[in-house]
Design a protein around this motif. Sequence first.
Motif, PDB file in Angstrom:
ATOM      1  N   ALA A  28       0.842  -1.210   0.000  1.00 33.33           N
ATOM      2  CA  ALA A  28       0.000   0.000   0.000  1.00 33.33           C
ATOM      3  C   ALA A  28       0.870   1.251   0.000  1.00 33.33           C
ATOM      4  O   ALA A  28       0.515   2.268  -0.601  1.00 33.33           O
ATOM      5  CB  ALA A  28      -0.918  -0.013   1.224  1.00 33.33           C
ATOM      6  N   ALA A  32       0.870   4.147  -2.800  1.00 35.65           N
ATOM      7  CA  ALA A  32       0.613   5.544  -2.416  1.00 35.65           C
ATOM      8  C   ALA A  32       1.756   6.447  -2.885  1.00 35.65           C
ATOM      9  O   ALA A  32       1.521   7.555  -3.375  1.00 35.65           O
ATOM     10  CB  ALA A  32       0.440   5.642  -0.902  1.00 35.65           C
ATOM     11  N   HIS A 223      -3.995   0.974   3.493  1.00 31.53           N
ATOM     12  CA  HIS A 223      -3.885   2.348   2.954  1.00 31.53           C
ATOM     13  C   HIS A 223      -3.969   3.393   4.062  1.00 31.53           C
ATOM     14  O   HIS A 223      -3.484   4.523   3.897  1.00 31.53           O
ATOM     15  CB  HIS A 223      -4.952   2.587   1.874  1.00 31.53           C
ATOM     16  N   THR A 227      -0.916   6.262   4.310  1.00 32.42           N
ATOM     17  CA  THR A 227      -1.161   7.705   4.286  1.00 32.42           C
ATOM     18  C   THR A 227      -0.215   8.434   5.242  1.00 32.42           C
ATOM     19  O   THR A 227       0.229   9.556   4.965  1.00 32.42           O
ATOM     20  CB  THR A 227      -2.656   7.991   4.595  1.00 32.42           C
TER      21      THR A 227
END
Length: 261
Positions: A28, A32, A223, A227
């Motif tokens: 993830a 990202a 995710h 972040t």
Amino acid sequence: MNEHSARAGRLAGKAAIVTGAAGGIGRATVEAFIREGARVVAMDLDAPLAATQFAASDVIKISCDLGDRAAIQTATDNAVAKLGGLDIFVASGAMKGGTGNFLDLTDHDWDRYIDINLTGTFLSCRAAARAMAAGGKGGRIITVGSINSFLSEPDAAAYVTAKGGVAMLTKAMAVDLAKYGILVNMIAPGPVDVTGNNTGYSEPKLAGEVRDEVALARPGLPHEVATAAVFLAEDGSSFITGSTISIDGGLSAMIFGGMRG
Ligand SMILES: NC(=O)c1ccc[n+]([C@@H]2O[C@H](COP(=O)([O-])OP(=O)(O)OC[C@H]3O[C@@H](n4cnc5c(N)ncnc54)[C@H](O)[C@@H]3O)[C@@H](O)[C@H]2O)c1
């Protein structure tokens, strides 16, 4: 995502390495970073890396066993050469799982968890830091600890000790690398469902623990960890070093009773 929007991202022009990139959180993070305009080398063990399809075709895959001391420096040198430098390093690769009661913890299991999860993090971060220092532009190192960097749980002495070590390693690196403009921070996830569809937490005992012990009464998703990695990697977070971001749905903020009443 087209090339123009990739250039406009929060990590536009940055070169990044992510270990554990075939796993839930690492993958993830790769995705990202790519969305935010970075160029990324994905590192993991050979077989899981080969089996992983990333959304972007230009993710560079480089195998690296974090238990193999010599391989870590070679793989990092190779990655830095391919990227033409290094701005961001994320140390997400680790073995998970319990090792039984402390009385039964074997030398072998102890060594494996310390070698891969702690020494592997040290060696890979050192290789990355050396490349960043040589580049002269500073950089960002993001370690992935755990809620277990601060809190133990049953049957996990080797894992939690290694993760505790990662927490202090992060602070030590932040102190020593500040003069090179390299900022070092740790992400400390709580329970994160790396299957992405909650199946990892459908087992009744585990689901009950998450419901009772996480304020948000659910596991996190990969995710939601990635972040924070983007935040710690972007230029704007330029006065944050030696810190930890807990991403645990409030688990470490309470004793029990999330979402009740
Ligand atoms: N998922 C969670 O609930 C959770 C909670 C706290 C911390 N973490 C931490 O987050 C990080 C990522 O874990 P995840 O949940 O994505 O797990 P995961 O198992 O999906 O990913 C871990 C990755 O590390 C790789 N790895 C294992 N041994 C390795 C070795 N010897 N050399 C190179 N790579 C190796 C695996 O192949 C795997 O792809 C780990 O450091 C883990 O300890 C996860």
